[in-house]
Design a protein around this motif. Structure first.
Motif, PDB file in Angstrom:
ATOM      1  N   GLU A  77       0.783  -1.324  -0.005  1.00 52.14           N
ATOM      2  CA  GLU A  77       0.067  -0.102  -0.112  1.00 52.14           C
ATOM      3  C   GLU A  77       0.862   1.365   0.033  1.00 52.14           C
ATOM      4  N   TYR A  78       1.860   1.210   0.848  1.00 51.08           N
ATOM      5  CA  TYR A  78       2.824   2.459   1.008  1.00 51.08           C
ATOM      6  C   TYR A  78       4.055   2.377   0.036  1.00 51.08           C
ATOM      7  N   GLY A  79       4.365   1.261  -0.768  1.00 49.08           N
ATOM      8  CA  GLY A  79       5.340   1.299  -1.547  1.00 49.08           C
ATOM      9  C   GLY A  79       6.619   1.328  -0.868  1.00 49.08           C
ATOM     10  N   ILE A  80       6.505   0.716   0.486  1.00 43.51           N
ATOM     11  CA  ILE A  80       7.898   0.534   1.454  1.00 43.51           C
ATOM     12  C   ILE A  80       8.422  -0.917   1.105  1.00 43.51           C
ATOM     13  N   SER A  81       9.879  -1.070   1.032  1.00 41.90           N
ATOM     14  CA  SER A  81      10.576  -1.954   0.906  1.00 41.90           C
ATOM     15  C   SER A  81      10.544  -3.085   2.295  1.00 41.90           C
ATOM     16  N   PRO A  82       9.930  -4.263   2.332  1.00 42.02           N
ATOM     17  CA  PRO A  82      10.186  -5.003   3.483  1.00 42.02           C
ATOM     18  C   PRO A  82      11.221  -5.853   3.380  1.00 42.02           C
ATOM     19  N   ARG A  83      12.057  -6.158   4.542  1.00 42.26           N
ATOM     20  CA  ARG A  83      12.985  -6.911   4.656  1.00 42.26           C
ATOM     21  C   ARG A  83      12.891  -8.016   5.710  1.00 42.26           C
ATOM     22  N   LEU A  84      13.230  -9.312   5.156  1.00 39.72           N
ATOM     23  CA  LEU A  84      13.144 -10.303   6.051  1.00 39.72           C
ATOM     24  C   LEU A  84      14.339 -10.638   6.971  1.00 39.72           C
ATOM     25  N   THR A  85      14.390 -10.696   8.284  1.00 37.83           N
ATOM     26  CA  THR A  85      15.517 -10.773   9.147  1.00 37.83           C
ATOM     27  C   THR A  85      15.911 -12.305   9.270  1.00 37.83           C
ATOM     28  N   PHE A  86      16.505 -12.812   8.319  1.00 35.89           N
ATOM     29  CA  PHE A  86      17.165 -14.022   8.263  1.00 35.89           C
ATOM     30  C   PHE A  86      18.537 -13.924   8.586  1.00 35.89           C
ATOM     31  N   SER A  87      18.991 -13.509   9.710  1.00 35.34           N
ATOM     32  CA  SER A  87      20.534 -13.320  10.035  1.00 35.34           C
ATOM     33  C   SER A  87      21.064 -14.458  11.077  1.00 35.34           C
ATOM     34  N   ASN A  88      20.335 -15.568  10.866  1.00 34.94           N
ATOM     35  CA  ASN A  88      21.038 -16.775  11.715  1.00 34.94           C
ATOM     36  C   ASN A  88      22.269 -17.270  11.342  1.00 34.94           C
ATOM     37  N   SER A  89      23.187 -17.039  12.344  1.00 37.23           N
ATOM     38  CA  SER A  89      24.614 -17.393  11.738  1.00 37.23           C
ATOM     39  C   SER A  89      25.123 -18.906  11.829  1.00 37.23           C
ATOM     40  N   LEU A  90      24.219 -19.623  12.263  1.00 36.97           N
ATOM     41  CA  LEU A  90      24.317 -21.031  12.225  1.00 36.97           C
ATOM     42  C   LEU A  90      23.924 -22.002  11.500  1.00 36.97           C
ATOM     43  N   LEU A  91      23.147 -21.631  10.320  1.00 38.41           N
ATOM     44  CA  LEU A  91      22.559 -22.561   9.224  1.00 38.41           C
ATOM     45  C   LEU A  91      23.325 -23.292   8.712  1.00 38.41           C
ATOM     46  N   THR A  92      23.101 -24.797   8.485  1.00 32.72           N
ATOM     47  CA  THR A  92      23.540 -25.693   7.714  1.00 32.72           C
ATOM     48  C   THR A  92      22.683 -25.878   6.329  1.00 32.72           C
ATOM     49  N   LEU A 111       6.000  -8.781  -4.527  1.00 32.90           N
ATOM     50  CA  LEU A 111       5.743  -7.568  -4.412  1.00 32.90           C
ATOM     51  C   LEU A 111       5.930  -6.323  -5.519  1.00 32.90           C
ATOM     52  N   SER A 112       5.206  -5.480  -5.633  1.00 32.57           N
ATOM     53  CA  SER A 112       5.622  -4.470  -6.843  1.00 32.57           C
ATOM     54  C   SER A 112       7.078  -3.491  -6.467  1.00 32.57           C
ATOM     55  N   VAL A 113       7.062  -3.457  -5.157  1.00 26.71           N
ATOM     56  CA  VAL A 113       8.502  -2.917  -4.833  1.00 26.71           C
ATOM     57  C   VAL A 113       9.598  -4.004  -4.402  1.00 26.71           C
ATOM     58  N   PRO A 114      10.879  -3.695  -4.767  1.00 28.68           N
ATOM     59  CA  PRO A 114      11.947  -4.617  -4.208  1.00 28.68           C
ATOM     60  C   PRO A 114      11.747  -4.950  -2.735  1.00 28.68           C
ATOM     61  N   ALA A 115      11.893  -6.171  -2.304  1.00 28.91           N
ATOM     62  CA  ALA A 115      11.920  -6.679  -1.142  1.00 28.91           C
ATOM     63  C   ALA A 115      13.421  -7.110  -0.945  1.00 28.91           C
ATOM     64  N   GLY A 116      13.781  -7.270   0.617  1.00 26.18           N
ATOM     65  CA  GLY A 116      15.174  -7.692   0.803  1.00 26.18           C
ATOM     66  C   GLY A 116      15.061  -8.671   1.811  1.00 26.18           C
ATOM     67  N   VAL A 117      16.219  -9.359   2.143  1.00 29.45           N
ATOM     68  CA  VAL A 117      16.745 -10.336   3.119  1.00 29.45           C
ATOM     69  C   VAL A 117      17.906  -9.872   3.723  1.00 29.45           C
ATOM     70  N   ILE A 118      17.902  -9.778   5.274  1.00 29.16           N
ATOM     71  CA  ILE A 118      19.055  -9.573   6.144  1.00 29.16           C
ATOM     72  C   ILE A 118      19.630 -10.754   6.361  1.00 29.16           C
ATOM     73  N   VAL A 119      20.861 -11.168   5.965  1.00 28.82           N
ATOM     74  CA  VAL A 119      21.405 -12.129   5.920  1.00 28.82           C
ATOM     75  C   VAL A 119      22.869 -12.219   6.726  1.00 28.82           C
ATOM     76  N   HIS A 120      23.379 -13.150   7.452  1.00 24.69           N
ATOM     77  CA  HIS A 120      24.433 -13.517   8.106  1.00 24.69           C
ATOM     78  C   HIS A 120      25.211 -14.860   7.067  1.00 24.69           C
ATOM     79  N   SER A 121      24.681 -15.969   7.281  1.00 29.35           N
ATOM     80  CA  SER A 121      25.187 -17.068   6.719  1.00 29.35           C
ATOM     81  C   SER A 121      25.466 -16.954   5.400  1.00 29.35           C
ATOM     82  N   ASP A 122      26.530 -17.258   4.827  1.00 29.71           N
ATOM     83  CA  ASP A 122      26.979 -17.582   3.393  1.00 29.71           C
ATOM     84  C   ASP A 122      26.259 -18.615   2.910  1.00 29.71           C
ATOM     85  N   ILE A 123      25.850 -19.459   3.542  1.00 27.42           N
ATOM     86  CA  ILE A 123      25.049 -20.558   2.823  1.00 27.42           C
ATOM     87  C   ILE A 123      23.927 -20.214   2.298  1.00 27.42           C
ATOM     88  N   LEU A 124      23.018 -19.189   3.550  1.00 29.63           N
ATOM     89  CA  LEU A 124      21.854 -18.936   2.882  1.00 29.63           C
ATOM     90  C   LEU A 124      22.024 -17.712   1.894  1.00 29.63           C
TER      91      LEU A 124
END
Length: 303
Positions: A77-92, A111-124
């Motif tokens: 509705e507001y054209g704001i980018s959402p970001r998923l906080t998926f910053s678990n550092s211990l993923l396999t 979404l019609s606007v770009p969405a992002g993901v916050i990440v720590h794991s290089d695997i993810l």
């Protein structure tokens, strides 16, 4: 969809996509409907968070009650980018098949606007780049990059659109100013950290949260930093040598070529996060009007 002016010099990245949905449901109409109440030089570039108990999560366990479609619709509705906080550092690699987290990625890719993901794991990071190329990636501050050369190396990684440095690099002005324009565009400063700059257990603290999100039965990490027992206080954060206030933003960071600033607070109450929004976005003479408009809504439980 609300039309947003992206020519403003300051872009804020705010906490609580799922955690404070009801507050944003009240605040965003004020921000876009009464722009005269708010600083004209800033916008809301993104709102980040994750539903409670996401396996890939690396943030506060147990917070995030909003339904994914409600968060999706509000950002649309507001054209704001959402970001998923998926910053678990211990993923396999075995964790990559988690259906809840994958379904969230599929949803926000629409979404019609770009969405992002916050990440720590290089695997993810590798997995998301392959499976969800429409989602941009943000390098998480949970990596605790306190060495400036390591921070530069992270900035130079092409897979990341933004990099959030450890708050202890906030005042390294000589080195920050020497960054290229491309590198500066990727820097997203964490403004309001309350943790002591002398803390040596930050990485351990983040790993403890990651283990909890993976379902491990581990005791809470007991922070030994000064004033830790008192919990988060914005008044104390303002005294932190790393604190970035609005005068710092406009008089120091913007002239140096930086424009992205992150506000932390997913694990705090709605009332505290509202104070952040009042301080960073709202003109002082209109803060009471915004506060009243939000507080007087009987549907919102502020604490």
């Amino acid at each position: 969809m609300v039309k947003i002016d992206f020519n403003v010099p300051v872009h804020y990245h705010l906490p609580g996509l799922f955690e404070f949905h009801e507050m944003y449901r009240l605040f965003l109409p004020l921000f876009y409907g009464h722009r005269e109440w708010f600083y004209p030089w800033c916008d809301i570039a993104s709102i980040y968070g994750a539903p409670a108990d996401c396996l890939w999560g690396g943030g506060r366990v147990g917070f995030g009650e909003a339904e994914p479609m409600d968060a999706f619709n509000l950002m649309e509705e507001y054209g704001i980018s959402p970001r998923l906080t998926f910053s678990n550092s211990l993923l396999t690699r075995t964790h990559l098949s988690d259906e809840k987290c994958n379904s969230l990625c599929r949803l926000f890719s629409r979404l019609s606007v770009p969405a992002g993901v916050i990440v720590h794991s290089d695997i993810l990071c590798e997995y998301l780049s392959k499976e969800y190329p429409d989602l941009y990636l943000v390098s998480s501050t949970t990596k605790v990059l306190t060495d400036f050369d390591d921070f530069i190396s992270e900035l130079d990684r092409p897979e990341f659109k933004f990099v959030v440095p450890d708050f202890r690099l906030n005042r390294r002005f000589e080195k920050l100013e020497a960054l290229s324009d491309i590198q500066k565009d990727k820097v997203e400063f964490l403004c309001n950290e309350c943790c002591s700059i002398k803390c040596r257990e930050r990485r351990i603290c983040y790993e403890n949260v990651s283990r909890k999100n993976l379902g491990e039965d581990v005791p809470d990490h007991k922070c030994k930093s000064p004033d830790a027992a008192g919990g988060y206080r914005f008044s104390l954060a303002m005294k932190n040598p790393s604190f970035i206030g609005i005068d710092d933003i406009m008089q120091k960071y913007v002239p140096m070529g930086f424009s992205n600033f992150k506000i932390e607070g997913r694990g705090l109450g709605s009332a505290v996060v509202l104070e952040f929004l009042l301080y960073y976005l709202t003109k002082p003479e209109h803060q009471l009007e915004v506060r009243e408009s939000v507080y007087l809504d009987s549907m919102l439980d502020l604490f």
